[in-house]
Scaffold this motif. Structure first.
Motif, PDB file in Angstrom:
ATOM      1  N   ALA A 153     -12.955 -19.245   5.646  1.00  0.00           N
ATOM      2  CA  ALA A 153     -13.502 -19.212   4.323  1.00  0.00           C
ATOM      3  C   ALA A 153     -12.632 -19.543   3.445  1.00  0.00           C
ATOM      4  N   ALA A 154     -11.278 -18.722   3.561  1.00  0.00           N
ATOM      5  CA  ALA A 154     -10.186 -18.855   2.509  1.00  0.00           C
ATOM      6  C   ALA A 154      -9.536 -20.285   2.798  1.00  0.00           C
TER       7      ALA A 154
ATOM      8  N   MET B  32     -11.247 -25.034   9.651  1.00  0.00           N
ATOM      9  CA  MET B  32     -11.614 -23.521   9.591  1.00  0.00           C
ATOM     10  C   MET B  32     -11.863 -22.750  10.679  1.00  0.00           C
TER      11      MET B  32
ATOM     12  N   GLY C 176     -11.079 -22.882   3.933  1.00  0.00           N
ATOM     13  CA  GLY C 176     -12.162 -23.916   3.170  1.00  0.00           C
ATOM     14  C   GLY C 176     -11.874 -23.910   1.852  1.00  0.00           C
ATOM     15  N   GLY C 177     -11.406 -22.566   1.237  1.00  0.00           N
ATOM     16  CA  GLY C 177     -11.088 -22.551  -0.349  1.00  0.00           C
ATOM     17  C   GLY C 177     -10.026 -23.494  -0.651  1.00  0.00           C
TER      18      GLY C 177
ATOM     19  N   ALA D 261     -10.953 -27.021  -0.792  1.00  0.00           N
ATOM     20  CA  ALA D 261     -11.746 -27.390  -1.822  1.00  0.00           C
ATOM     21  C   ALA D 261     -10.793 -27.658  -2.847  1.00  0.00           C
TER      22      ALA D 261
END
Lengths: 294, 224
Positions: free
Chosen positions: A145-146, A174, A148-149, A152
């Protein structure tokens, strides 16, 4: 704020020990919750992922449109003939989740609904293979998720903005990052795995037949999973992709912005524009034939 | 290029598929409309625009909007069967059609709703991607309501002192206003306040706001 670059995330990983622990620390700090609460919440998401895999593997029904459904069950009912059982299981799990998503079942967006199969497909199978415990798997999800951040912040995560490379490509990157850490690879190798995964999907267009999150989305969850597994193997073996991950993400951003609107989720170009896709879109209730002619 | 607030916006939300914008976002939009009404509508006419009209049914946008109106969360598996469940939940009259709503976001829906008291409402909003939504119209009033923070929708009479009385009442209870919009039909006519607050507004405060002179209706919109 999320980490804005992999460089920054990597530096934090050196401080906290792993990418997963760096992600956990930042999330707890940013949202004012305890690390234990963050772990518990991501653990609940993992349970939803596992539920979707089980549901999808057992369900042979088609989606409302009739375009997809049943391929996950087909995969696990046959003996794998080319890849090993773990690879087959990861691909089947990814398709299972994507089929549940297409049937309007419950999934975890990762990072989107259309790409929701890759992260669970890769991480649950790698976790089983390396006999990781639950906390380690949850930390791998947080690491994923990090990243993915980071994507983003530097680029995008939606097909409408950047094509399928932004959805399945990001999901594969990811997943590769999380799985490499789960398998005991150091943070730098995990970043390498993500770079290998994302480079392999640069330019991938978003071309949903009839505008539905079904064809090719379900199949792309499978191929994205395979790409992620290849990337993990390369990185764990010590291979190094020469372009740093942040620059690969930036390249993905440039490519995405260069894609014409017809290849960004509008269901105009790519596979959506083929004669068969147009015929299927015109008759959404007609079940698609499995494999008709070449 | 957005900085996310939380990792649970990247791996997450937990949702009923297939699409965060066309399904989860549509459900949240329906949920915001339900909160504006203060309960399940007994009649609803939904108009889908743009991409919502083009691919909405295949994404279950119609089902998701109705699920939101029925009070189902975006991860509630009943979402899939919302159209069939609507009547049993009190939404007796339901019509869904498609139209061009003009120069609005591609994922826009217009909801014409009748509440239990027979009052008719119009709520229009858009799904902006990733499950983020924005209500852009309540009745004839342009608004900007995202559901990120708890909010109050106050229908009032456009006269001096009403806005001050409402904000003073909130201040007295140490409720901080994060954002506020005021619009009116015309001078001295019906007007609307949208007040986003950092904390939810308690029952007794909402009741005392409704009792203020010039205030017609107060609706509390929870963060969704």
């Amino acid at each position: 704020m999320a980490y804005a670059s992999f460089r920054e995330l990597l530096a934090a990983a050196h401080k906290h020990g792993t990418l997963g622990r760096a992600a956990l620390a930042r999330e707890a700090e940013e949202t004012g919750t305890s690390p234990a609460a963050v772990m518990e919440r991501m653990g609940a998401s993992l349970a939803v992922m596992e539920g979707a895999i089980a549901e999808g593997l057992a369900d042979t029904s088609r989606s409302r449109s009739g375009l997809v459904g049943g391929d996950a069950a087909l995969l696990v009912s046959a003996t794998p003939r080319v890849v090993d059982a773990a690879t087959r299981d990861a691909i089947a799990a990814a398709i299972a989740v994507a089929e549940v998503n297409a049937r309007m079942g419950r999934i975890v967006a990762a990072p989107t609904g259309g790409a929701s199969g890759v992260v669970p497909g890769v991480l649950t199978v790698v976790a089983r293979r390396v006999e990781a415990d639950r906390d380690e798997t949850v930390l791998a999800l947080l690491a994923a998720a990090a990243l993915g951040g980071v994507i983003a912040a530097r680029a995008f995560l939606s097909g409408a903005a950047g094509g399928c490379q932004a959805e399945i490509g990001s999901a594969a990157a990811m997943a590769a990052l999380g799985a490499t850490e789960l398998a005991g690879g150091p943070p730098r190798a995990a970043g390498n795995a993500a770079a290998f995964a994302l480079q392999g999907q640069l330019g991938l267009v978003c071309d949903p037949v009839g505008g539905l999150v079904e064809v090719p989305c379900v199949a792309r969850n499978a191929t994205g999973t395979a790409v992620a597994l290849v990337a993990v193997e390369l990185a764990l073996a010590g291979a190094c992709f020469p372009i740093p991950l942040d620059e690969v993400v930036d390249a993905m951003s440039h490519v995405g912005r260069s894609l014409p609107p017809s290849l960004r989720e509008t269901a105009v170009g790519g596979l959506a524009g083929t004669p068969t896709a147009r015929a299927l879109a015109a008759q959404p209730d007609r079940p698609a034939d499995r494999c008709t002619e070449a | 290029m957005t900085r996310q607030r939380s990792l649970f916006e990247i791996i997450g939300p937990v949702m009923v598929g297939p699409s965060s914008s066309h399904t989860a976002g549509a459900c949240r939009l329906g949920g915001l409309a339900r909160a504006i009404l203060g309960g399940t509508p007994c009649a609803a006419r939904l108009t889908l625009h743009g991409s919502f009209a083009k691919t909405g049914r295949g994404h279950g946008t119609d089902r998701a909007l109705v699920a939101g109106l029925l009070g189902y969360a975006p991860d509630d598996v009943r979402l899939k069967d919302a159209l069939e469940l609507a009547e049993g939940e009190g939404l007796a009259a339901l019509a869904i059609d498609e139209a061009d709503l003009g120069d609005v976001h591609p994922n826009t829906a217009r909801l014409e709703l009748t509440d239990a008291q027979g009052r008719e409402w119009v709520v229009q909003g858009s799904s902006l991607g990733g499950g983020d939504v924005e209500v852009t119209l309540v009745d004839d009033f342009p608004v900007q309501l995202t559901g990120e923070l708890p909010a109050l929708v106050v229908v009032h009479h456009d006269q001096p002192g009403v806005v001050a009385a409402v904000t003073a009442r909130l201040a007295a209870d140490v409720i901080n206003i994060a954002g506020m919009q005021v619009s009116r039909e015309q001078r001295g006519a019906r007007a609307l306040m949208v007040i986003e607050t950092d904390e939810p507004v308690p029952d007794e405060v909402a009741a005392s706001l409704a009792a203020l002179e010039g205030v017609a209706e107060v609706r509390r919109i929870p963060a969704v």
